[in-house]
Design a protein around this motif. Structure first.
Motif, PDB file in Angstrom:
ATOM      1  N   THR A 174       0.822  -1.004   0.076  1.00 36.12           N
ATOM      2  CA  THR A 174      -0.145  -0.013   0.066  1.00 36.12           C
ATOM      3  C   THR A 174       0.832   1.161  -0.012  1.00 36.12           C
ATOM      4  N   SER A 175       0.214   2.336  -0.206  1.00 36.09           N
ATOM      5  CA  SER A 175       1.110   3.749  -0.232  1.00 36.09           C
ATOM      6  C   SER A 175       1.919   3.964   1.119  1.00 36.09           C
ATOM      7  N   ARG A 179      -1.134   6.816   3.365  1.00 41.52           N
ATOM      8  CA  ARG A 179      -1.805   5.656   3.481  1.00 41.52           C
ATOM      9  C   ARG A 179      -3.395   6.180   3.533  1.00 41.52           C
ATOM     10  N   ASP A 186      -6.767   3.149  -1.503  1.00 39.33           N
ATOM     11  CA  ASP A 186      -5.377   3.342  -1.646  1.00 39.33           C
ATOM     12  C   ASP A 186      -4.758   3.501  -2.947  1.00 39.33           C
TER      13      ASP A 186
END
Length: 278
Positions: A174-175, A179, A186
């Motif tokens: 995920t980022s 987040r 995401d």
């Protein structure tokens, strides 16, 4: 090649190589029971991915395996009649590579070293320098690892080399910088799906995208493994959970149908494109 079943795995792998091999054996068994002829396992399935992508700890890197390590040969033995793609950290002597190997019971069918390294990975790995497709019992395959699929040239190079199936092995989180409260929101989750569909559609090939699940250090992996048809349509997917995305595909027929009127590879105009200054 007639119709085949393609399986893309979503699963978690860590530093325990014995555990990883046991999980690979289970996934191969599950894929075999589903009738799959091709199984694409995630990046870093043998040894796990980096625990910190921004500042990797040089003392906590994945175990590096030689290209002919007994563990890789054991995956080939387990594959038997199937074709299996699996990611690992390759011991290149003075250098380490984020690498993938494609195997069957007959041995090594193809290899790839990740070419495009995000900033943090450059502290842990040396980039590869080429994209090569190779022949297998299920068709001509080309492999991409993680960030490779962000760059259209990667998949296009493999398609021009005759790849009918792109095996995209990932440990895609995920980022890290922004987040989202929910996975569906995401940014990296959206990009992961976008790249998978775009790379298949623009090259009119079949794409099998695997990914890790769970967490490693401060990173949470997306899952979202899938099989994509040559029109960019998702044929099967796991969403965020561990498991197998399995789709039955007539690779040659589906590619021929996608290219019946518009043949992207043939209709390119290379003379109009800016050449690489290097």
């Amino acid at each position: 090649m007639s119709t085949i079943r393609i399986a893309a795995a979503a699963a978690h792998f860590g530093r325990d190589l014995e555990f990883d091999l046991a999980r690979i054996a289970k996934l191969i068994d599950d894929a075999r029971k589903s009738g799959a002829g091709l199984l694409v396992l995630p990046d870093a399935a043998l040894g796990g991915y980096l625990a910190d992508l921004r500042h990797p700890d040089p003392e906590a890197l994945p175990p590096a395996l030689k290209p002919d390590d007994p563990l890789i040969l054991e995956v080939a033995r387990l594959a038997a009649e199937m074709v299996v793609c699996v990611g690992y950290c390759e011991d290149g002597g003075d250098e380490r590579y984020n690498a993938a190997v494609c195997v069957s019971g007959d041995g090594i069918l193809g290899r790839h070293r990740k070419v495009h390294l995000p900033a943090g990975e450059t502290a842990a790995y040396t980039p590869g320098d080429r994209f090569d497709a190779f022949d297998t019992p299920v068709g001509r395959i080309g492999m991409l690892i993680d960030y490779d699929k962000t760059f259209p040239e990667s998949a296009r190079s493999l398609a021009l080399d005759g790849a009918e199936i792109l095996a995209c092995l990932s440990a895609w989180p995920t980022s890290i910088t922004n987040r989202a409260p929910r996975m569906a929101q995401d940014r990296q989750a959206k990009l992961f799906d976008l790249y998978d569909q775009a790379r298949a559609a623009e090259n009119q090939v079949v794409l099998a995208s695997s990914n890790q699940t769970g967490a490693m250090g401060g990173m949470r992996f997306l899952g979202q493994s899938k099989v994509v048809g040559p029109g960019g349509d998702i044929l099967a997917r796991t969403w965020a959970k561990a498991g197998l995305a399995v789709a039955e595909v007539d690779v040659s027929e589906d590619i021929d149908r996608a290219r019946r009127i518009l043949r992207h590879l043939d209709e390119r105009r290379p003379a109009a494109y800016r050449e690489n200054p290097s």
